[in-house]
Design a protein around this motif. Structure first.
Motif, PDB file in Angstrom:
ATOM      1  N   PRO A 103       0.822  -1.218   0.000  1.00 32.93           N
ATOM      2  CA  PRO A 103       0.000   0.000   0.000  1.00 32.93           C
ATOM      3  C   PRO A 103       0.860   1.274   0.000  1.00 32.93           C
ATOM      4  CG  PRO A 103      -0.550  -1.459   1.864  1.00 32.93           C
ATOM      5  CD  PRO A 103       0.675  -2.003   1.233  1.00 32.93           C
ATOM      6  N   ILE A 104       0.446   2.237  -0.793  1.00 33.55           N
ATOM      7  CA  ILE A 104       1.070   3.567  -0.763  1.00 33.55           C
ATOM      8  C   ILE A 104      -0.023   4.528  -0.299  1.00 33.55           C
ATOM      9  CG2 ILE A 104       2.111   5.411  -2.129  1.00 33.55           C
ATOM     10  CD1 ILE A 104       3.185   3.264  -4.039  1.00 33.55           C
ATOM     11  N   VAL A 105       0.182   5.184   0.835  1.00 37.04           N
ATOM     12  CA  VAL A 105      -0.918   5.938   1.434  1.00 37.04           C
ATOM     13  C   VAL A 105      -1.025   7.359   0.883  1.00 37.04           C
ATOM     14  CG1 VAL A 105      -1.937   6.731   3.590  1.00 37.04           C
ATOM     15  CG2 VAL A 105      -0.735   4.563   3.535  1.00 37.04           C
ATOM     16  N   ASN A 106       0.054   8.101   0.903  1.00 28.73           N
ATOM     17  CA  ASN A 106      -0.024   9.520   0.525  1.00 28.73           C
ATOM     18  C   ASN A 106       0.885   9.850  -0.655  1.00 28.73           C
ATOM     19  OD1 ASN A 106      -1.757  10.418   2.769  1.00 28.73           O
ATOM     20  ND2 ASN A 106      -0.002   9.805   4.009  1.00 28.73           N
ATOM     21  N   LYS A 107       0.343  10.668  -1.548  1.00 28.61           N
ATOM     22  CA  LYS A 107       1.129  11.124  -2.697  1.00 28.61           C
ATOM     23  C   LYS A 107       1.300  12.624  -2.553  1.00 28.61           C
ATOM     24  CE  LYS A 107      -1.288   7.372  -4.208  1.00 28.61           C
ATOM     25  NZ  LYS A 107      -2.623   6.908  -3.747  1.00 28.61           N
ATOM     26  N   ARG A 108       2.548  13.066  -2.571  1.00 24.87           N
ATOM     27  CA  ARG A 108       2.798  14.478  -2.259  1.00 24.87           C
ATOM     28  C   ARG A 108       3.803  15.114  -3.201  1.00 24.87           C
ATOM     29  NH1 ARG A 108       2.977  13.229   4.235  1.00 24.87           N
ATOM     30  NH2 ARG A 108       0.734  13.155   4.445  1.00 24.87           N
ATOM     31  N   LEU A 109       3.786  16.423  -3.206  1.00 25.54           N
ATOM     32  CA  LEU A 109       4.756  17.178  -3.991  1.00 25.54           C
ATOM     33  C   LEU A 109       5.526  18.100  -3.056  1.00 25.54           C
ATOM     34  CD1 LEU A 109       2.396  18.237  -6.915  1.00 25.54           C
ATOM     35  CD2 LEU A 109       4.323  16.655  -7.139  1.00 25.54           C
ATOM     36  N   SER A 110       6.790  18.318  -3.371  1.00 28.50           N
ATOM     37  CA  SER A 110       7.515  19.367  -2.649  1.00 28.50           C
ATOM     38  C   SER A 110       8.215  20.233  -3.690  1.00 28.50           C
ATOM     39  CB  SER A 110       8.519  18.764  -1.669  1.00 28.50           C
ATOM     40  OG  SER A 110       9.539  18.081  -2.354  1.00 28.50           O
ATOM     41  N   ILE A 111       8.359  21.491  -3.362  1.00 26.38           N
ATOM     42  CA  ILE A 111       8.886  22.438  -4.355  1.00 26.38           C
ATOM     43  C   ILE A 111      10.104  23.198  -3.815  1.00 26.38           C
ATOM     44  CG2 ILE A 111       6.643  22.783  -5.460  1.00 26.38           C
ATOM     45  CD1 ILE A 111       6.680  25.610  -3.948  1.00 26.38           C
ATOM     46  N   THR A 112      10.794  23.841  -4.708  1.00 24.37           N
ATOM     47  CA  THR A 112      11.832  24.801  -4.364  1.00 24.37           C
ATOM     48  C   THR A 112      11.253  25.777  -3.339  1.00 24.37           C
ATOM     49  OG1 THR A 112      12.535  24.694  -6.668  1.00 24.37           O
ATOM     50  CG2 THR A 112      13.367  26.544  -5.365  1.00 24.37           C
ATOM     51  N   PRO A 113      11.993  26.073  -2.251  1.00 21.47           N
ATOM     52  CA  PRO A 113      11.424  26.989  -1.257  1.00 21.47           C
ATOM     53  C   PRO A 113      10.821  28.248  -1.902  1.00 21.47           C
ATOM     54  CG  PRO A 113      13.436  26.074  -0.414  1.00 21.47           C
ATOM     55  CD  PRO A 113      13.300  25.559  -1.824  1.00 21.47           C
ATOM     56  N   ALA A 114       9.569  28.514  -1.567  1.00 27.01           N
ATOM     57  CA  ALA A 114       8.801  29.536  -2.282  1.00 27.01           C
ATOM     58  C   ALA A 114       9.419  30.932  -2.174  1.00 27.01           C
ATOM     59  CB  ALA A 114       7.369  29.545  -1.767  1.00 27.01           C
ATOM     60  N   ALA A 115      10.123  31.201  -1.085  1.00 24.26           N
ATOM     61  CA  ALA A 115      10.713  32.540  -0.932  1.00 24.26           C
ATOM     62  C   ALA A 115      11.700  32.831  -2.058  1.00 24.26           C
ATOM     63  CB  ALA A 115      11.406  32.658   0.423  1.00 24.26           C
ATOM     64  N   TRP A 116      12.405  31.798  -2.520  1.00 21.12           N
ATOM     65  CA  TRP A 116      13.366  31.999  -3.613  1.00 21.12           C
ATOM     66  C   TRP A 116      12.637  32.324  -4.915  1.00 21.12           C
ATOM     67  CZ3 TRP A 116      16.564  26.912  -2.516  1.00 21.12           C
ATOM     68  CH2 TRP A 116      17.089  27.002  -1.219  1.00 21.12           C
ATOM     69  N   LEU A 117      11.451  31.766  -5.078  1.00 22.11           N
ATOM     70  CA  LEU A 117      10.706  31.966  -6.324  1.00 22.11           C
ATOM     71  C   LEU A 117      10.161  33.385  -6.431  1.00 22.11           C
ATOM     72  CD1 LEU A 117       8.676  28.618  -6.330  1.00 22.11           C
ATOM     73  CD2 LEU A 117      10.867  29.086  -7.440  1.00 22.11           C
TER      74      LEU A 117
ATOM     75  N   ASP B 298      15.680  16.848   1.392  1.00 19.87           N
ATOM     76  CA  ASP B 298      15.078  15.751   0.627  1.00 19.87           C
ATOM     77  C   ASP B 298      14.037  15.007   1.464  1.00 19.87           C
ATOM     78  OD1 ASP B 298      16.786  14.685   2.470  1.00 19.87           O
ATOM     79  OD2 ASP B 298      18.156  13.782   1.030  1.00 19.87           O
ATOM     80  N   ASN B 299      13.452  15.706   2.416  1.00 21.53           N
ATOM     81  CA  ASN B 299      12.513  15.082   3.335  1.00 21.53           C
ATOM     82  C   ASN B 299      11.166  14.829   2.647  1.00 21.53           C
ATOM     83  OD1 ASN B 299      10.560  14.803   5.411  1.00 21.53           O
ATOM     84  ND2 ASN B 299      10.648  16.969   5.926  1.00 21.53           N
ATOM     85  N   PRO B 300      10.683  13.590   2.662  1.00 16.58           N
ATOM     86  CA  PRO B 300       9.388  13.342   2.011  1.00 16.58           C
ATOM     87  C   PRO B 300       8.178  13.626   2.901  1.00 16.58           C
ATOM     88  CG  PRO B 300      10.356  11.263   2.723  1.00 16.58           C
ATOM     89  CD  PRO B 300      11.329  12.349   3.120  1.00 16.58           C
ATOM     90  N   PHE B 301       8.419  13.888   4.202  1.00 20.18           N
ATOM     91  CA  PHE B 301       7.292  14.001   5.126  1.00 20.18           C
ATOM     92  C   PHE B 301       6.820  15.447   5.280  1.00 20.18           C
ATOM     93  CE2 PHE B 301       9.091   9.931   6.632  1.00 20.18           C
ATOM     94  CZ  PHE B 301       7.947   9.168   6.599  1.00 20.18           C
ATOM     95  N   MET B 302       5.539  15.601   5.442  1.00 22.42           N
ATOM     96  CA  MET B 302       4.960  16.921   5.686  1.00 22.42           C
ATOM     97  C   MET B 302       4.846  17.151   7.182  1.00 22.42           C
ATOM     98  SD  MET B 302       4.497  18.290   2.818  1.00 22.42           S
ATOM     99  CE  MET B 302       4.615  17.727   1.123  1.00 22.42           C
ATOM    100  N   ALA B 303       4.877  18.380   7.614  1.00 23.62           N
ATOM    101  CA  ALA B 303       4.711  19.579   6.851  1.00 23.62           C
ATOM    102  C   ALA B 303       6.022  20.154   6.312  1.00 23.62           C
ATOM    103  CB  ALA B 303       4.050  20.626   7.746  1.00 23.62           C
ATOM    104  N   GLY B 304       7.145  19.505   6.558  1.00 23.33           N
ATOM    105  CA  GLY B 304       8.434  20.153   6.296  1.00 23.33           C
ATOM    106  C   GLY B 304       9.103  19.820   4.988  1.00 23.33           C
ATOM    107  N   ALA B 305       8.398  19.155   4.068  1.00 19.88           N
ATOM    108  CA  ALA B 305       9.069  18.775   2.820  1.00 19.88           C
ATOM    109  C   ALA B 305       9.302  19.985   1.917  1.00 19.88           C
ATOM    110  CB  ALA B 305       8.222  17.748   2.078  1.00 19.88           C
ATOM    111  N   PHE B 306      10.498  20.042   1.327  1.00 21.61           N
ATOM    112  CA  PHE B 306      10.759  21.013   0.250  1.00 21.61           C
ATOM    113  C   PHE B 306      11.854  20.430  -0.634  1.00 21.61           C
ATOM    114  CE2 PHE B 306      13.635  22.142   3.635  1.00 21.61           C
ATOM    115  CZ  PHE B 306      14.833  22.414   2.991  1.00 21.61           C
TER     116      PHE B 306
ATOM    117  N   PRO C 140      18.242  23.074  -2.718  1.00 23.29           N
ATOM    118  CA  PRO C 140      19.056  23.612  -3.811  1.00 23.29           C
ATOM    119  C   PRO C 140      20.033  22.603  -4.410  1.00 23.29           C
ATOM    120  CG  PRO C 140      19.824  24.453  -1.692  1.00 23.29           C
ATOM    121  CD  PRO C 140      18.567  23.694  -1.420  1.00 23.29           C
ATOM    122  N   GLY C 141      20.336  21.546  -3.689  1.00 20.87           N
ATOM    123  CA  GLY C 141      21.278  20.552  -4.221  1.00 20.87           C
ATOM    124  C   GLY C 141      20.600  19.433  -4.987  1.00 20.87           C
ATOM    125  N   GLU C 142      19.337  19.598  -5.264  1.00 24.21           N
ATOM    126  CA  GLU C 142      18.563  18.520  -5.894  1.00 24.21           C
ATOM    127  C   GLU C 142      18.492  18.693  -7.413  1.00 24.21           C
ATOM    128  OE1 GLU C 142      16.845  15.935  -4.206  1.00 24.21           O
ATOM    129  OE2 GLU C 142      18.001  16.576  -2.468  1.00 24.21           O
TER     130      GLU C 142
END
Lengths: 92, 452
Positions: free
Chosen positions: B71-85, B196-204, B207-209
């Protein structure tokens, strides 16, 4: 990647026809049973079947649905898992 | 050697009876190439990219889960820290425009959370960082699926007390921006945030990715509890060995799922985060593991030592299983999401101070705990400073996810619903650290940073 081989795990109360009905269903779906192991663990019937599903007429999800339906009819728990998962966990 | 019935049964048992699953597959997505002075153009481009990738992630995760039988429970996205954008967007509304677009993309794609609405401000804040910080209450209060973070301390740079003092005030605004303080549950304050953290709320997506990377969080508290319960009398050396073996197995399955999904998506496989992540399901509890180890309740003397053993075994077992272990990779002890933790707080065994002590050996920090709605901002800031100091000094990640709940006092209870669970409101030490926090400035980095 359709898994080439899957383990079918059947758990529950021992009764007539578990092996017969499970293997018939696998035959109808086009799977080839390569290994069967079965024993009573703590009073529960446990069976694992290793089946080659590369020539199946349905995908793994379809096979799982059919086996789970059969399990529900017989009051058994049925699970289908890719051999690769079990191998990854149990073999280095 | 052929695989035996007991081995197959063991794996089936983990999934059927012990809540083993892949807790989160999180696709990190680079958005740096989308920066634009017009925030609407940025938001639209981000929305398009995330909708597309998110839909593919949701579909392929479903397919992998069905094919492998995990089973895969949650599907999530993380982005470049928004402040940089939003650096080139002087518009004060820019972060809110982006926040709405990110939330909408997640909704459209069937993704449960999108993380990365945050900034790195451990040493100082740019104008864009400040705009993003100030937008947090409204951005997180008016969206459903957006998660935010601030990195406020690192071992190399020290800790930014000015930003932490302001965050204390913003948390109170955030808590009244949505019912039950729920916006605060979608925000985490970090020291040494992992990229590279996949867990929320702290995923983002750090810059090294690469342009995209798939990170996987596994969940096995139920499995570990089961195996500890089956060995009630062995000594702790043997118990560590048993936990290591178990975590090895669940990590191998996590890695297999991650690699398969990454290959289907045509993206880099990032990391397996081996954190033990509890849920409110009965038995899927880190608190219950500690009890199975021999504690009457979490918080009893011996709790920190038991947790240290548990985490050490988790890390060693996981590291042997995968060369790509990363993210937080510790043990989560969120109060609201773990029945053993909830019970410990409610019966008086566990208070904030012992919880903080536990985080000194646990990578994740003070997680998902509720405090009275009238907790002063300086007290919130001081709780965060204490926790981040543990991370900063000990070269580790720590985080704080605190929810001041409007109208509630210590002893009350708040139900956040779903995975976020139910939190007993915890008592905050009434003595003040206000004068310390108001001094502002920076806590210098510990001397161990100067190793070059």
């Amino acid at each position: 990647m359709p898994a080439e081989r899957v383990f079918v795990v059947v758990l529950g109360a021992d009764q007539k026809g578990i092996i017969a009905r499970t293997s018939t269903l696998l035959y109808e779906k086009g799977a080839n049973i390569e290994d069967v192991q079965q024993k009573i663990m703590d009073g529960t019937f446990v069976m694992t079947l290793l089946a080659d599903v590369s020539d199946c007429n349905c995908d793994t999800a379809g096979l799982r649905d059919s086996l789970e339906d059969l399990g529900a009819q017989m009051g058994l728990t049925v699970m289908v898992q890719a051999e690769s998962v079990i191998k990854a966990m149990q073999r280095v | 050697m052929p695989i035996g019935l007991e081995e197959v049964f063991e794996t089936a048992e983990m999934i059927l009876f012990e809540n083993y699953d892949i807790r989160a597959v999180t696709l990190g997505v680079n958005l740096k190439d989308l920066v634009h002075p017009d925030p609407h153009r940025l938001a639209q481009a981000a929305n398009q990219r995330l909708s597309k990738l998110g839909s593919r992630l949701a579909a392929e995760a479903q397919a992998v889960s069905e094919s492998l039988g995990v089973p895969i429970v949650n599907k999530r996205l993380s982005i470049t820290p928004a402040a940089w954008l939003i650096e080139p967007c002087p518009d004060k509304e820019a972060p809110l425009i982006l926040a709405q677009a990110l939330d909408e993309a997640a909704q459209k794609a069937g993704i449960d959370f999108v993380g990365g609405f945050g900034a790195w401000v451990q040493k100082g804040a740019t104008k864009a960082d400040r705009r993003l910080m100030e937008s947090l209450p409204q951005a997180l209060g008016s969206t459903q699926r957006l998660c935010g973070f601030l990195n406020l301390a690192t071992t190399r740079a020290g800790m930014n007390l000015d930003a932490i003092a302001r965050l204390g005030e913003l948390l109170l605004e955030m808590s009244s921006a949505a019912p039950r303080g729920i916006a605060c549950a979608k925000f985490v304050a970090f020291a040494n945030a992992p990229e590279d953290n996949p867990f929320m709320a702290g995923a983002f997506h750090g810059p090294g990715e690469a342009d995209a990377a798939l990170n996987v969080g596994i969940s096995g508290p139920g499995v570990v509890r089961g195996v500890v319960e089956r060995h009630p009398d062995c000594d702790l050396t043997m118990l560590s060995e048993i936990i290591r073996r178990t975590v090895f197995k669940i990590t191998r399955a996590g890695e297999l799922v991650g690699r398969e999904l990454a290959s289907r998506l045509g993206v880099e496989f990032g990391v397996v985060d081996i954190s033990l992540a509890p849920t409110t399901a009965i038995g899927d509890s880190v608190g219950r593991i500690l009890q199975a180890m021999g504690l009457e309740q979490v918080g009893a003397p011996g709790t920190t030592a038991a947790l240290a053993l548990l985490i050490d075994a988790v890390k060693k077992g996981g590291s042997m299983a995968s060369g790509r272990v990363g993210g937080l990779s510790g043990t989560f002890i969120p109060v609201s999401e773990d029945l053993g933790m909830i019970e410990a707080v409610e019966c008086g065994a566990l208070g904030l101070e012992k919880l903080e002590a536990m985080t000194a050996v646990c990578s994740v920090g003070l997680d998902m705990f509720a405090v009275p709605g009238d907790t002063p901002s300086h007290a919130l800031a001081a709780i965060i400073a204490d926790e981040l100091a543990i991370g900063m000094v000990n070269h580790k990640t720590t985080g704080v996810r605190v929810v001041p709940v409007p109208g509630l006092t210590a002893g009350d209870s708040v139900d956040f619903g779903g995975l976020l669970g139910r939190a007993p409101v915890m008592k905050v030490n009434p003595f003040s650290g206000e004068r310390f926090i108001r001094r502002g400035g920076c806590l210098p980095a510990p001397l161990s940073a100067l190793r070059n």
